[in-house]
Design a protein around this motif. Structure first.
Motif, PDB file in Angstrom:
ATOM      1  N   LYS A 381       0.808  -1.220   0.000  1.00 53.62           N
ATOM      2  CA  LYS A 381       0.000   0.000   0.000  1.00 53.62           C
ATOM      3  C   LYS A 381       0.838   1.266   0.000  1.00 53.62           C
ATOM      4  O   LYS A 381       0.545   2.232  -0.714  1.00 53.62           O
ATOM      5  N   TYR A 382       1.914   1.285   0.809  1.00 52.26           N
ATOM      6  CA  TYR A 382       2.680   2.517   0.980  1.00 52.26           C
ATOM      7  C   TYR A 382       4.019   2.497   0.252  1.00 52.26           C
ATOM      8  O   TYR A 382       4.490   3.531  -0.210  1.00 52.26           O
ATOM      9  N   CYS A 383       4.653   1.325   0.164  1.00 50.35           N
ATOM     10  CA  CYS A 383       5.969   1.262  -0.473  1.00 50.35           C
ATOM     11  C   CYS A 383       5.880   0.947  -1.966  1.00 50.35           C
ATOM     12  O   CYS A 383       6.895   0.759  -2.630  1.00 50.35           O
ATOM     13  N   LYS A 384       4.649   0.855  -2.474  1.00 47.12           N
ATOM     14  CA  LYS A 384       4.414   0.613  -3.901  1.00 47.12           C
ATOM     15  C   LYS A 384       5.056  -0.687  -4.402  1.00 47.12           C
ATOM     16  O   LYS A 384       5.487  -0.795  -5.532  1.00 47.12           O
ATOM     17  N   MET A 385       5.117  -1.684  -3.486  1.00 44.55           N
ATOM     18  CA  MET A 385       5.627  -2.998  -3.905  1.00 44.55           C
ATOM     19  C   MET A 385       4.514  -3.716  -4.660  1.00 44.55           C
ATOM     20  O   MET A 385       3.383  -3.806  -4.189  1.00 44.55           O
ATOM     21  N   SER A 386       4.800  -4.211  -5.836  1.00 40.55           N
ATOM     22  CA  SER A 386       3.756  -4.859  -6.641  1.00 40.55           C
ATOM     23  C   SER A 386       3.932  -6.370  -6.623  1.00 40.55           C
ATOM     24  O   SER A 386       5.041  -6.883  -6.594  1.00 40.55           O
ATOM     25  N   LEU A 387       2.795  -7.067  -6.631  1.00 37.68           N
ATOM     26  CA  LEU A 387       2.794  -8.515  -6.727  1.00 37.68           C
ATOM     27  C   LEU A 387       2.774  -8.914  -8.203  1.00 37.68           C
ATOM     28  O   LEU A 387       2.494  -8.095  -9.075  1.00 37.68           O
ATOM     29  N   LYS A 388       3.070 -10.178  -8.445  1.00 36.35           N
ATOM     30  CA  LYS A 388       3.068 -10.653  -9.835  1.00 36.35           C
ATOM     31  C   LYS A 388       1.660 -10.587 -10.427  1.00 36.35           C
ATOM     32  O   LYS A 388       1.475 -10.321 -11.592  1.00 36.35           O
ATOM     33  N   SER A 389       0.658 -10.818  -9.580  1.00 40.40           N
ATOM     34  CA  SER A 389      -0.722 -10.906 -10.042  1.00 40.40           C
ATOM     35  C   SER A 389      -1.531  -9.692  -9.618  1.00 40.40           C
ATOM     36  O   SER A 389      -1.563  -9.340  -8.431  1.00 40.40           O
ATOM     37  N   GLU A 390      -2.174  -9.049 -10.588  1.00 40.83           N
ATOM     38  CA  GLU A 390      -3.061  -7.929 -10.265  1.00 40.83           C
ATOM     39  C   GLU A 390      -4.251  -8.414  -9.446  1.00 40.83           C
ATOM     40  O   GLU A 390      -4.769  -7.692  -8.594  1.00 40.83           O
ATOM     41  N   ARG A 391      -4.672  -9.658  -9.703  1.00 39.65           N
ATOM     42  CA  ARG A 391      -5.799 -10.229  -8.964  1.00 39.65           C
ATOM     43  C   ARG A 391      -5.479 -10.344  -7.479  1.00 39.65           C
ATOM     44  O   ARG A 391      -6.312 -10.037  -6.626  1.00 39.65           O
ATOM     45  N   ALA A 392      -4.255 -10.770  -7.149  1.00 42.38           N
ATOM     46  CA  ALA A 392      -3.851 -10.875  -5.748  1.00 42.38           C
ATOM     47  C   ALA A 392      -3.769  -9.498  -5.098  1.00 42.38           C
ATOM     48  O   ALA A 392      -4.202  -9.302  -3.959  1.00 42.38           O
ATOM     49  N   GLU A 393      -3.222  -8.527  -5.821  1.00 43.28           N
ATOM     50  CA  GLU A 393      -3.107  -7.167  -5.294  1.00 43.28           C
ATOM     51  C   GLU A 393      -4.495  -6.575  -5.032  1.00 43.28           C
ATOM     52  O   GLU A 393      -4.736  -5.936  -4.001  1.00 43.28           O
ATOM     53  N   ARG A 394      -5.393  -6.823  -5.971  1.00 46.94           N
ATOM     54  CA  ARG A 394      -6.767  -6.323  -5.832  1.00 46.94           C
ATOM     55  C   ARG A 394      -7.458  -6.992  -4.641  1.00 46.94           C
ATOM     56  O   ARG A 394      -8.204  -6.341  -3.897  1.00 46.94           O
ATOM     57  N   ALA A 395      -7.200  -8.278  -4.442  1.00 44.93           N
ATOM     58  CA  ALA A 395      -7.811  -9.007  -3.329  1.00 44.93           C
ATOM     59  C   ALA A 395      -7.351  -8.453  -1.984  1.00 44.93           C
ATOM     60  O   ALA A 395      -8.152  -8.299  -1.056  1.00 44.93           O
ATOM     61  N   LEU A 396      -6.055  -8.150  -1.866  1.00 46.77           N
ATOM     62  CA  LEU A 396      -5.535  -7.599  -0.614  1.00 46.77           C
ATOM     63  C   LEU A 396      -6.079  -6.202  -0.357  1.00 46.77           C
ATOM     64  O   LEU A 396      -6.390  -5.839   0.796  1.00 46.77           O
ATOM     65  N   ARG A 397      -6.218  -5.397  -1.414  1.00 46.09           N
ATOM     66  CA  ARG A 397      -6.803  -4.056  -1.228  1.00 46.09           C
ATOM     67  C   ARG A 397      -8.257  -4.166  -0.778  1.00 46.09           C
ATOM     68  O   ARG A 397      -8.713  -3.424   0.097  1.00 46.09           O
ATOM     69  N   GLU A 398      -8.976  -5.118  -1.365  1.00 44.29           N
ATOM     70  CA  GLU A 398     -10.375  -5.339  -0.984  1.00 44.29           C
ATOM     71  C   GLU A 398     -10.472  -5.791   0.474  1.00 44.29           C
ATOM     72  O   GLU A 398     -11.363  -5.364   1.217  1.00 44.29           O
ATOM     73  N   LEU A 399      -9.557  -6.655   0.885  1.00 49.04           N
ATOM     74  CA  LEU A 399      -9.538  -7.122   2.270  1.00 49.04           C
ATOM     75  C   LEU A 399      -9.269  -5.976   3.231  1.00 49.04           C
ATOM     76  O   LEU A 399      -9.922  -5.847   4.273  1.00 49.04           O
TER      77      LEU A 399
END
Length: 587
Positions: A381-399
């Motif tokens: 969220k803050y360090c702009k570290m990206s995951l390989k999958s946009e789906r996983a990133e979206r899931a964590l933001r939703e959580l």
């Protein structure tokens, strides 16, 4: 070895105990000895019988072994026979059967190694002191001979059972581990090939082509093709289950992990059904869970996409091992070395389970999932570290929005504001239902989504219905994965209630069938039927025809030997093709 076994060997078990007034010409008759009323004399005779039995070639021995087998299975904690040398006798008889083929094929001796191994397994099942006596009597080496297939798969089954009981006792594990490499390799091979073995060597054969002694042992002399087939299926499942249980004993001690964690075996492990009828068995997912407690196991599993995918599927199903699958995924996510190898696959699945309250008596499961997933969310969220999958990133933001931001927002709302939201949710839900029945599925889905966004978190029942209704929209739009997500969320919200949300179970069963996941579909369908039955106040209950059809289709697709049969047919086709090619070349 099996090809040399006489097919007409039939066990006769009609020996009757002699009345007290009659005398037996055989002074060493087992049945006369156990009928002796003088306990000290009976013990002395039995001790002598156990010493003499391996040294003699008497066709009555198989009857004695049959009687001992029955006593051992019904009274496994009785110390009488273990104290008289039964383990040493059984070990020598097994060794004789493995090493002396001429003796094995005489009379009815072919039955003796099976009964001897079964007796050892029964007496060592519960009592550690009996297990200690057994290893002191050198039973391990003969059992390993049976395990390696020196006779047939029937003897492998009871050898696995006996070695598994010896390995589970702390005091006797090391005695089994002296043959570690042989045992682990044999257990892996049996787990991987036993279904093909039983199918090829028994099930696909008809009538007299089946070994008679196998048929007798399976049915206890009652016969019948249907009973033989059913029991052969049970024994094949036990072969797989007990081999995995034995491997689990070594994995718990962090022994032979490199052998157990070979990629090909882990991949096969996901499809193994052994122990499915016994939730307490460590088979399949239980073995994976044990491996996840070790560094080598976690690294190996994280490298196998098939295993991670399987854990995800089981964690979102009605499988008895759902809790074990969730626990395995959390172990992988807690380890810094494996977290980012599996998070892209695991996060979108586990997010659907964060509102689980309990599974199988284990409390705050959803809370543990949330804490594990968000333990380093600040990096994303803050360090702009990206995951390989946009789906996983979206899931964590939703959580984060659901369990952190939204909780804060609702905690600052007044009662009037919450009441307004409740009214709005009701309106949106009605509008969604109206447009759904008019046939506008996309618009209905949007209405249900808006209602979920406004719905206060405390309105669990309303959220269950909204998620389930939206899942039905996804089904009609052929989006199976989205339907699974929504139905899983509905079922997680209903986890604290006496009965799960039956409509969500049925819809998730349909979604899994759409994806071709027969086992998950079957589990949900069976749970749906169970929930419908338990919710009925009257005794009259009929399984809905659509659910019965689903069960039948999935059971047929999941027949234990389906893969073995297809492999056999493929080999037959290849052989026929090769033969045809040879004929054409010769002509």
């Amino acid at each position: 070895m099996e090809s040399q076994i006489p097919k007409d060997s039939t066990l006769k078990t009609n020996h009757k105990l002699l009345p007290a007034k009659e005398t037996c010409m055989n002074g060493c008759c087992f049945f006369c000895i156990i009928s002796d009323t003088d306990s000290s004399l009976r013990r002395a005779k039995m001790f002598r019988l156990f010493k003499q039995m391996p040294l003699e070639d008497d066709q009555e021995h198989v009857l004695a072994l049959s009687g001992l087998w029955k006593i051992a299975t019904t009274q496994p904690n009785d110390p009488q026979f273990p104290s008289l040398g039964i383990f040493k006798c059984m070990a020598k008889l097994i060794e004789k059967g493995v090493c002396d083929k001429d003796w094995l094929l005489r009379h009815q001796n072919i039955y003796i190694p099976y009964y001897a191994a079964h007796i050892i397994g029964s007496y060592t099942m519960n009592k550690a002191k009996f297990a200690h006596k057994a290893v002191k009597s050198n039973v391990v080496r003969p059992l390993v001979g049976l395990l390696e297939g020196k006779i047939s798969w029937v003897e492998q089954r009871v050898a696995l059972r006996a070695l598994g009981h010896l390995a589970k006792h702390e005091a006797t594990f090391e005695a089994v581990a002296e043959h570690e490499e042989e045992i682990v390799e044999a257990a892996i091979n049996i787990a991987s090939t036993c279904l093909n073995e039983v199918y090829d060597k028994f099930l696909r054969l008809k009538g007299t082509r089946r070994l008679k002694y196998h048929r007798n042992l399976l049915t206890r002399g009652h016969g019948g093709l249907e009973l033989e087939n059913r029991k052969a299926g049970d024994w094949a499942s036990q072969l797989q289950c007990w081999s995995l249980c034995l491997l689990d004993c070594f994995a718990r001690k962090e022994r032979s992990l490199r052998l157990i964690c070979k990629k090909q075996f882990l991949k096969r492990l996901c499809g193994m059904w052994g122990g499915i009828g016994n939730p307490g068995s460590p088979a399949r997912i239980g073995l994976v869970r044990t491996l996840c407690h070790t560094k080598v196991g976690r690294e190996s599993i994280a490298e196998s996409q098939e295993v991670v995918d399987n854990l995800c599927n089981v964690s979102r199903s009605s499988d008895d091992r759902q809790c074990l699958a969730i626990g395995s995924l959390l172990q992988l996510l807690k380890d810094p070395l494996t977290r980012y190898k599996v998070i892209d696959t695991a996060a979108p699945v586990l997010v659907d389970l964060v509102e689980l309250r309990s599974i199988e008596g284990k409390l705050r499961v959803g809370q543990a999932i949330m804490q594990t997933l968000l333990q380093d969310y600040h990096k994303i969220k803050y360090c702009k570290m990206s995951l390989k999958s946009e789906r996983a990133e979206r899931a964590l933001r939703e959580l984060w929005d659901l369990k952190v931001d939204r909780v804060k927002r609702e905690s600052m709302m007044t009662k009037e504001e919450i009441r307004e939201k409740e009214v709005l949710v009701g309106v949106l839900k009605k509008e969604g239902n109206k447009v759904f029945w008019s046939g506008d599925i996309d618009e209905a889905m949007r209405k249900y989504s808006d209602a979920l966004n406004f719905c206060p978190l405390k309105m669990r029942r309303e959220r269950i219905v909204l998620h389930s209704n939206r899942a039905q929209c996804h089904l009609l739009l052929r989006d199976a994965e989205a339907a699974i997500r929504d139905t899983t969320r509905a079922l997680s919200l209903s986890s604290s209630e006496a009965c799960p949300h039956s409509k969500s179970l049925w819809r998730r069963s349909q979604a899994y069938e759409m994806k071709g996941f027969c086992k998950e579909s079957l589990m949900d369908c069976l749970m749906f039927i169970k929930s419908r039955f338990e919710s009925r106040k009257t005794k009259e209950f009929r399984i809905p025809y659509y659910a019965a059809r689903m069960v039948k289709e999935n059971v047929n697709a999941l027949w234990l030997f389906a893969s073995a049969k297809s492999e056999r047919e493929a080999r037959k086709q290849l052989e026929d093709q090769n033969n045809q090619n040879e004929i054409e070349e010769q002509s």
